[in-house]
Design a protein around this motif. Structure first.
Motif, PDB file in Angstrom:
ATOM      1  N   VAL A  61     -48.538  71.777 -16.340  1.00  0.00           N
ATOM      2  CA  VAL A  61     -48.732  71.380 -17.725  1.00  0.00           C
ATOM      3  C   VAL A  61     -47.698  72.068 -18.602  1.00  0.00           C
ATOM      4  O   VAL A  61     -47.542  73.292 -18.549  1.00  0.00           O
ATOM      5  CB  VAL A  61     -50.153  71.752 -18.193  1.00  0.00           C
ATOM      6  CG1 VAL A  61     -50.335  71.433 -19.665  1.00  0.00           C
ATOM      7  CG2 VAL A  61     -51.192  71.021 -17.354  1.00  0.00           C
ATOM      8  N   ASP A  62     -46.998  71.285 -19.406  1.00  0.00           N
ATOM      9  CA  ASP A  62     -46.095  71.836 -20.416  1.00  0.00           C
ATOM     10  C   ASP A  62     -46.958  72.373 -21.548  1.00  0.00           C
ATOM     11  O   ASP A  62     -47.689  71.631 -22.198  1.00  0.00           O
ATOM     12  CB  ASP A  62     -45.155  70.741 -20.902  1.00  0.00           C
ATOM     13  CG  ASP A  62     -44.175  71.230 -21.957  1.00  0.00           C
ATOM     14  OD1 ASP A  62     -44.142  72.442 -22.233  1.00  0.00           O
ATOM     15  OD2 ASP A  62     -43.441  70.389 -22.515  1.00  0.00           O
ATOM     16  N   ILE A  63     -46.879  73.685 -21.786  1.00  0.00           N
ATOM     17  CA  ILE A  63     -47.834  74.331 -22.691  1.00  0.00           C
ATOM     18  C   ILE A  63     -47.296  74.505 -24.114  1.00  0.00           C
ATOM     19  O   ILE A  63     -47.926  75.181 -24.937  1.00  0.00           O
ATOM     20  CB  ILE A  63     -48.256  75.714 -22.123  1.00  0.00           C
ATOM     21  CG1 ILE A  63     -47.033  76.572 -21.738  1.00  0.00           C
ATOM     22  CG2 ILE A  63     -49.137  75.527 -20.905  1.00  0.00           C
ATOM     23  CD1 ILE A  63     -46.400  77.320 -22.829  1.00  0.00           C
ATOM     24  N   ARG A  64     -46.187  73.879 -24.437  1.00  0.00           N
ATOM     25  CA  ARG A  64     -45.569  74.121 -25.734  1.00  0.00           C
ATOM     26  C   ARG A  64     -46.426  73.651 -26.904  1.00  0.00           C
ATOM     27  O   ARG A  64     -46.292  74.177 -28.012  1.00  0.00           O
ATOM     28  CB  ARG A  64     -44.199  73.452 -25.799  1.00  0.00           C
ATOM     29  CG  ARG A  64     -43.133  74.098 -24.945  1.00  0.00           C
ATOM     30  CD  ARG A  64     -41.831  73.347 -25.043  1.00  0.00           C
ATOM     31  NE  ARG A  64     -41.959  71.983 -24.537  1.00  0.00           N
ATOM     32  CZ  ARG A  64     -41.004  71.075 -24.608  1.00  0.00           C
ATOM     33  NH1 ARG A  64     -39.840  71.385 -25.180  1.00  0.00           N
ATOM     34  NH2 ARG A  64     -41.161  69.853 -24.101  1.00  0.00           N
ATOM     35  N   ASN A  65     -47.282  72.634 -26.705  1.00  0.00           N
ATOM     36  CA  ASN A  65     -48.041  72.129 -27.845  1.00  0.00           C
ATOM     37  C   ASN A  65     -49.344  72.883 -28.084  1.00  0.00           C
ATOM     38  O   ASN A  65     -50.170  72.464 -28.903  1.00  0.00           O
ATOM     39  CB  ASN A  65     -48.307  70.625 -27.707  1.00  0.00           C
ATOM     40  CG  ASN A  65     -49.223  70.287 -26.540  1.00  0.00           C
ATOM     41  OD1 ASN A  65     -50.001  71.111 -26.070  1.00  0.00           O
ATOM     42  ND2 ASN A  65     -49.129  69.059 -26.068  1.00  0.00           N
ATOM     43  N   ILE A  66     -49.550  74.004 -27.392  1.00  0.00           N
ATOM     44  CA  ILE A  66     -50.732  74.840 -27.638  1.00  0.00           C
ATOM     45  C   ILE A  66     -50.383  75.855 -28.721  1.00  0.00           C
ATOM     46  O   ILE A  66     -49.538  76.728 -28.525  1.00  0.00           O
ATOM     47  CB  ILE A  66     -51.177  75.563 -26.354  1.00  0.00           C
ATOM     48  CG1 ILE A  66     -51.508  74.554 -25.253  1.00  0.00           C
ATOM     49  CG2 ILE A  66     -52.385  76.450 -26.641  1.00  0.00           C
ATOM     50  CD1 ILE A  66     -51.848  75.195 -23.926  1.00  0.00           C
ATOM     51  N   ALA A  67     -51.029  75.732 -29.868  1.00  0.00           N
ATOM     52  CA  ALA A  67     -50.775  76.667 -30.966  1.00  0.00           C
ATOM     53  C   ALA A  67     -51.349  78.034 -30.610  1.00  0.00           C
ATOM     54  O   ALA A  67     -52.416  78.141 -30.001  1.00  0.00           O
ATOM     55  CB  ALA A  67     -51.401  76.152 -32.256  1.00  0.00           C
ATOM     56  N   VAL A  68     -50.659  79.093 -31.005  1.00  0.00           N
ATOM     57  CA  VAL A  68     -51.107  80.441 -30.657  1.00  0.00           C
ATOM     58  C   VAL A  68     -51.808  81.138 -31.823  1.00  0.00           C
ATOM     59  O   VAL A  68     -52.511  82.126 -31.616  1.00  0.00           O
ATOM     60  CB  VAL A  68     -49.919  81.302 -30.179  1.00  0.00           C
ATOM     61  CG1 VAL A  68     -49.331  80.725 -28.909  1.00  0.00           C
ATOM     62  CG2 VAL A  68     -48.845  81.412 -31.252  1.00  0.00           C
ATOM     63  N   ASN A  69     -51.623  80.654 -33.049  1.00  0.00           N
ATOM     64  CA  ASN A  69     -52.187  81.366 -34.196  1.00  0.00           C
ATOM     65  C   ASN A  69     -53.703  81.327 -34.204  1.00  0.00           C
ATOM     66  O   ASN A  69     -54.361  82.211 -34.773  1.00  0.00           O
ATOM     67  CB  ASN A  69     -51.657  80.773 -35.503  1.00  0.00           C
ATOM     68  CG  ASN A  69     -52.242  79.393 -35.780  1.00  0.00           C
ATOM     69  OD1 ASN A  69     -52.071  78.482 -34.976  1.00  0.00           O
ATOM     70  ND2 ASN A  69     -52.926  79.244 -36.903  1.00  0.00           N
ATOM     71  N   ASN A  70     -54.295  80.313 -33.555  1.00  0.00           N
ATOM     72  CA  ASN A  70     -55.749  80.152 -33.601  1.00  0.00           C
ATOM     73  C   ASN A  70     -56.432  80.642 -32.333  1.00  0.00           C
ATOM     74  O   ASN A  70     -57.620  80.426 -32.139  1.00  0.00           O
ATOM     75  CB  ASN A  70     -56.092  78.676 -33.838  1.00  0.00           C
ATOM     76  CG  ASN A  70     -57.515  78.487 -34.315  1.00  0.00           C
ATOM     77  OD1 ASN A  70     -58.031  79.295 -35.082  1.00  0.00           O
ATOM     78  ND2 ASN A  70     -58.156  77.432 -33.856  1.00  0.00           N
ATOM     79  N   ILE A  71     -55.697  81.313 -31.450  1.00  0.00           N
ATOM     80  CA  ILE A  71     -56.298  81.817 -30.215  1.00  0.00           C
ATOM     81  C   ILE A  71     -57.014  83.141 -30.500  1.00  0.00           C
ATOM     82  O   ILE A  71     -56.422  84.055 -31.068  1.00  0.00           O
ATOM     83  CB  ILE A  71     -55.229  82.009 -29.129  1.00  0.00           C
ATOM     84  CG1 ILE A  71     -54.601  80.660 -28.758  1.00  0.00           C
ATOM     85  CG2 ILE A  71     -55.827  82.671 -27.896  1.00  0.00           C
ATOM     86  CD1 ILE A  71     -53.485  80.761 -27.747  1.00  0.00           C
ATOM     87  N   GLU A  72     -58.260  83.228 -30.073  1.00  0.00           N
ATOM     88  CA  GLU A  72     -59.015  84.467 -30.232  1.00  0.00           C
ATOM     89  C   GLU A  72     -58.879  85.354 -29.000  1.00  0.00           C
ATOM     90  O   GLU A  72     -58.775  86.569 -29.112  1.00  0.00           O
ATOM     91  CB  GLU A  72     -60.494  84.148 -30.481  1.00  0.00           C
ATOM     92  CG  GLU A  72     -61.379  85.364 -30.674  1.00  0.00           C
ATOM     93  CD  GLU A  72     -61.021  86.191 -31.904  1.00  0.00           C
ATOM     94  OE1 GLU A  72     -61.463  87.348 -31.994  1.00  0.00           O
ATOM     95  OE2 GLU A  72     -60.303  85.666 -32.796  1.00  0.00           O
ATOM     96  N   SER A  73     -58.889  84.744 -27.819  1.00  0.00           N
ATOM     97  CA  SER A  73     -58.739  85.525 -26.590  1.00  0.00           C
ATOM     98  C   SER A  73     -58.312  84.605 -25.462  1.00  0.00           C
ATOM     99  O   SER A  73     -58.462  83.380 -25.541  1.00  0.00           O
ATOM    100  CB  SER A  73     -60.053  86.232 -26.212  1.00  0.00           C
ATOM    101  OG  SER A  73     -61.055  85.274 -25.907  1.00  0.00           O
ATOM    102  N   VAL A  74     -57.768  85.214 -24.411  1.00  0.00           N
ATOM    103  CA  VAL A  74     -57.324  84.481 -23.228  1.00  0.00           C
ATOM    104  C   VAL A  74     -57.840  85.212 -21.996  1.00  0.00           C
ATOM    105  O   VAL A  74     -57.765  86.443 -21.913  1.00  0.00           O
ATOM    106  CB  VAL A  74     -55.786  84.380 -23.174  1.00  0.00           C
ATOM    107  CG1 VAL A  74     -55.349  83.647 -21.906  1.00  0.00           C
ATOM    108  CG2 VAL A  74     -55.245  83.670 -24.409  1.00  0.00           C
TER     109      VAL A  74
END
Length: 985
Positions: free
Chosen positions: A204-217
């Motif tokens: 999966v090309d992950i470029r379209n996942i925004a990072v500003n709204n990530i709380e945890s991974v």
């Protein structure tokens, strides 16, 4: 194995018994303001029982007797562990305090933390994401043990995630086997048709996942629970922000990337729930010198959450939708030829619904339902400039037969289109619109008898993956070269039905706790109206953990061991299941060019039967890991060793099909009596006979003579390759904080070893056009693995990192310096065959015959030749002729055959081809600073490779000195800096 696991479940069920539950009521308060915290989640450590606070911060949860470990979490607050001890009676008026998450706290973690799970996994929270100034989730790989900062590249290049692998090019497609989820929505490439990957297989090309709204991974590198399927390498779970929060505006800049974002969590009032919304705009340029080729991400997300029903049996509902408008565009690049460009949309819509119902019944704790839709529009557009001084032809024929080029204006539906000489623009579109619908229903049970605890989960999942795209087409079909319609939306959906069951048992052994988690998953793939039919696979998995020692009052605080074993299966993609139809187009006739450069061409077209490989087996990885975790004083140590073996990796293969056709040469046309300027050409679709007519009618039509030709055409299909083996060791040593210096030190690293050799027999042929007798080349070689000098490779790497972090709560600042090193970097090409010898040493670079000294190909510097195991002739495709035996005979007895067969010999282009490639150690250092100014403003500064190490490393294979940034990818990141500013309103 399946029977063994099922027997395990049967035995466990004999211990099942109802157990008493007691109510615990309480309140969650802000530790500083002593105000209620609404929508805080209280969840047990096993995640089976939970409660959510109301608008007064109140909650009710049912727990069994004994000590219960739980966590309180809420957006904007520190995840807080709590313990509730129940002695056969309900508890009320319990008060718990949680602290707001900021740098004034005594403890703030900015590194990936190993989770207390049986399968190796790591968690990365918002503090670590902010401090690292993460531009996309591929940056998170540097947080794992031995992880290193990637070469600074812009988002104009596709980005992928690989876990416990060193390269996407490894033989079992590691990025394809890495699963990525965002709030339960599985991002998958199973229904993609367009792909830039090797063999058309990629993740999966992950470029379209925004990072500003990530709380945890959460990153799982070990063996995940059986509720997670369709993966082999590992799993990354991304959790976005949910809950009430102030408006936060962030501006971030790096040399190649600029980002602007805003997030806000709204309380809708009363019992209407919460909405969290996020907006992000990111633009990345390919080159700072010429900043015109760009990738843009415009991401908008909305998440609604609410809780319904009584507190004793609550229903928690979360619904989220995310959209992205963006993509790649080089249209404004002045360095390209005028009017040419490449574009690709990166549009996406992801929607997810999650409903958790906590029933609190003795034999049924709760139900968990998840449904999701993941749709993407990856339509690409390319405009190229073409020119030719002579006419060309565009092949569009799909039926077997002979066809002659026709003018587009006279017959736009002609099988062969005549492209006149001149200059033109060609615009191609690839309309790729993959979509996946999925739903999952899971039930949880818990039984307890004395100190024996039995937790069971079982569920089912359905997934439908397809494509709504039109496929490849052109703006002007008169300039569509070698085009045949292949619509993605006409290919059947891939339907997958999965069922799983898992039991986690906790019981005492020699006075300490033993945890065993065993489960099995069945994936059933059904493809309607296709040769594959129904395929079923089983994935048994087991993880165990045992606490060897636990005593907080001694120097050794605790010591535990864990182990895991099991299988994970990766389902095939649409590219694998539905290979594009292939066509053989052989030139059957070409006229003489007139004064304008126009010539007419005729071709013989043969549709090659599409190969749906019904013997294809689903790719499987068997994972084994063992490890230990212990703490001595303030130092925590984690060691994990693993060995993974991938069976039946997907691989593109080819076979050669003999065809026969008639060829009319220019010499056959020379005998024609009709004047050149009046010649009109036709060809019989069935017989291939060319007829010349006179445009003026003065001459009778003439049929031209021809020559019969035999030739090969290659068809492609997907098959399984040979197994791939990985093994390694990972470690993390956290030395704890030196309180006087407010500084902590972390030492992490990894040793990684990979070996992949393909021993499947595959076909190959000479690139030479003709045999010695002037006819088209007539032999096909059958090679072990492929028709290259090597059929595999091995890699070993030893990486070690030291991170020093200073946190000064009084001034709300964190400074970290991470020293990264690769101490051992080894790789080697391999040519091996378990049933014999595949490659031989030559006496010199011009030789084709094995050396009489019989040196090993890895001994010293030698030119090496690889021979096919056997070959076939176009005149007899049934007989397998041993190659080397016949080749040596031909050298002495048949020079013409020897010359032809020598074209099947693959030789190394350098005498050091099979020598190991080792690099001298290399290093880099990164600096990160995060500073909060009050409660409203915070800044993050990042300097990657701040020593600006531009050193030279030595390549043992060539003896050359090379730059650390060689080959455009680099061994370490180039020096660059970044700055982020966040404002809370």
């Amino acid at each position: 194995m399946v029977k063994t696991v099922l027997l395990f479940f049967v035995l466990l069920s004999t211990f099942s018994a109802a157990y008493s539950q007691y109510s615990v009521t309480g309140k969650v308060l802000n530790a500083d303001k002593k105000t209620p915290v609404e929508f805080a989640t209280i969840v047990t450590s096993d995640n089976n029982t939970w409660a959510i606070t109301d608008y007064n911060g109140d909650f009710t949860i049912k727990l069994p007797a004994g000590e219960n470990s739980m966590f309180i979490s809420c957006l904007g607050y520190v995840k807080t562990p709590i313990t509730v001890n129940i002695k056969n009676q309900s508890l009320s008026n319990q008060i718990f305090y949680i602290k707001e998450n900021n740098l004034s706290l005594d403890e703030v973690v900015v590194t990936a933390q190993k989770k207390d799970e049986m399968a190796t996994s790591y968690s990365i929270d918002r503090n670590a994401l902010t401090h690292a100034q993460t531009k996309d989730i591929s940056d998170l790989m540097s947080q794992l043990p031995g992880g290193q900062t990637s070469y600074e590249s812009s988002a104009t290049q596709e980005k992928y995630i690989v876990l416990r692998s060193d390269s996407r090019s490894e033989m079992d497609n590691p990025s394809f086997g890495t699963a990525i989820e965002v709030d339960g929505v599985r991002l998958t490439s199973n229904s993609n048709f367009s792909s830039s990957a090797i063999d058309g297989i990629d993740g999966v090309d992950i470029r379209n996942i925004a990072v500003n709204n990530i709380e945890s991974v959460e990153i799982v590198t070990g063996l995940p629970s059986v509720e997670n399927g369709d993966l082999t390498a590992g799993l990354m779970k991304i959790h976005t922000r949910k809950g009430k929060s102030p408006l936060e505006i962030e501006v971030s800049t790096k040399p190649n990337t600029k980002s602007y974002s805003a997030t806000k969590g709204f309380d809708l009032g009363g019992k209407k729930g919460l909405i969290n919304t996020s907006l992000e705009h990111t633009q990345s340029i390919k080159d700072r010198v010429s900043p015109y080729t760009t990738y843009t991400r415009n991401n908008l997300s909305l998440t609604y959450r609410n809780t319904f029903g009584p507190k004793s049996k609550p229903i928690d509902l979360t619904y989220g939708i995310t959209g992205n408008l963006g993509g790649f565009n080089s249209e404004n690049d002045p360095d390209r030829f005028v009017g040419t460009y490449e574009k690709q949309k990166d549009y996406a819509v992801r929607s997810n619904l999650n409903i958790k119902w906590l029933l609190n019944e003795p034999y049924l704790n709760g139900l968990d339902f998840t449904a999701s839709v993941n749709y993407a529009d990856k339509k690409s557009e390319e405009k190229k400039n073409e020119d030719s001084s002579a006419s060309l032809s565009a092949k569009h024929s799909t039926d077997e037969g002979y066809f002659i080029a026709q003018d587009y204006d006279e017959n736009p539906d002609a099988e062969i289109i005549l492209i006149p000489p001149g200059k033109w623009y060609e615009i191609m579109y690839d309309d790729d619109k993959p979509v996946t619908y999925s739903a999952n229903l899971k039930a949880n049970w818990m039984q307890k008898k004395g100190e024996f605890i039995n937790r069971i989960k079982a569920g089912g999942e359905v997934s439908f993956a397809g494509n709504y795209g039109k496929g490849i087409y052109y703006d002007d079909m008169r300039y569509a070269p070698d085009w045949r319609e292949y619509r993605y939306d006409e290919q059947p959906f891939i339907n997958t039905y999965s069922f799983y069951a898992e039991d986690k048992v906790i019981f005492p052994v020699f006075g300490n706790q033993m945890d065993i988690q065993a489960g099995i998953r069945s994936d059933i793939t059904s493809i309607k109206g296709n040769e594959y039919g129904v395929v079923q696979g089983w994935s048994p998995r087991i993880n165990a953990q045992y606490m060897l020692y636990a005593n907080k009052s001694t120097l050794l605080k605790y010591a535990k061991v864990h182990a895991g074993w099991g299988d994970a299966v990766k389902l095939p993609s649409a590219n694998i299941l539905y290979p594009r139809p292939r066509y053989s187009d052989q030139l059957a006739f070409a006229s003489v060019s007139d004064e304008a450069g126009t010539a007419y061409y005729a071709y013989y077209t043969v549709p090659i039967t599409t190969v749906y490989n019904t013997d294809l087996m689903w790719q499987r990885r068997r994972k084994l890991e063992v490890g230990t975790d212990f703490r001595i004083g303030n130092t925590r140590v984690s060691l994990t060793a693993f060995r993974d073996k991938t069976f039946h990796p997907y691989r593109q293969a080819g076979n050669y099909v003999p065809i026969q056709y008639k060829l009319t040469n220019q010499s056959d046309l020379e005998e024609c009596q009709i004047p050149l300027e009046n010649q009109v050409y036709t060809i019989d679709q069935t017989t291939g006979i060319v007829t010349v007519s006179d445009a003026t009618g003065s001459y009778e039509s003439e049929s031209l003579s021809y020559t019969d030709k035999n030739k090969f055409h290659q068809n492609y299909y997907y098959a399984n390759g040979s197994s791939v083996t990985r093994k390694g060791l990972e470690w993390i040593v956290d030395f704890g904080k030196i309180k006087a210096l407010k500084t902590s030190v972390r030492f992490d690293g990894s040793y990684y070893s990979y070996k992949g050799i393909n021993e499947v027999i595959e076909e190959g042929m000479s690139t030479s056009a003709n045999s010695s007798d002037g006819t088209p080349y007539k032999y096909v070689g059958f090679y072990v693995g492929n028709d290259a000098v090597s059929n595999g490779s091995e890699t070993q790497k030893l990486r070690a990192n030291v991170m020093i972090t200073t946190h000064i709560p009084a001034i709300r600042m964190i400074v970290s310096c991470r020293f990264e090193s690769c101490l051992y970097d080894y790789s080697r090409q391999l040519s091996e065959y378990s049933n014999g010898i595949r490659s031989y040493v030559l006496d010199d670079k011009d030789s084709y015959i094995p050396s009489s000294s019989s040196q090993g190909i890895y001994d010293g510097n030698n030119y090496v030749a690889t021979y096919p195991e056997y070959y076939k002739s176009i005149h007899d495709m049934e007989t397998e002729i041993p190659f080397l035996e016949k080749f040596l005979w031909a050298k002495e007895n048949d020079p013409e055959l020897y010359n032809d067969l020598s074209k099947l010999v693959k030789k190394s282009n350098r005498d050091y081809y099979f020598q190991p490639e080792k690099y001298s150690p290399y290093f880099a250092a990164n600096l990160n600073v995060t500073k909060e100014i009050g409660d409203r403003l915070s800044l993050t500064f990042k300097a990657t490779n701040f020593f600006n190490n531009t050193g030279i490393i030595t390549n043992s294979k060539t003896g050359n000195e090379e730059s650390l940034y060689m080959n455009g990818s680099g061994k370490i990141a180039k020096f660059y800096y970044g700055l982020s500013m966040r404002v809370k309103l």
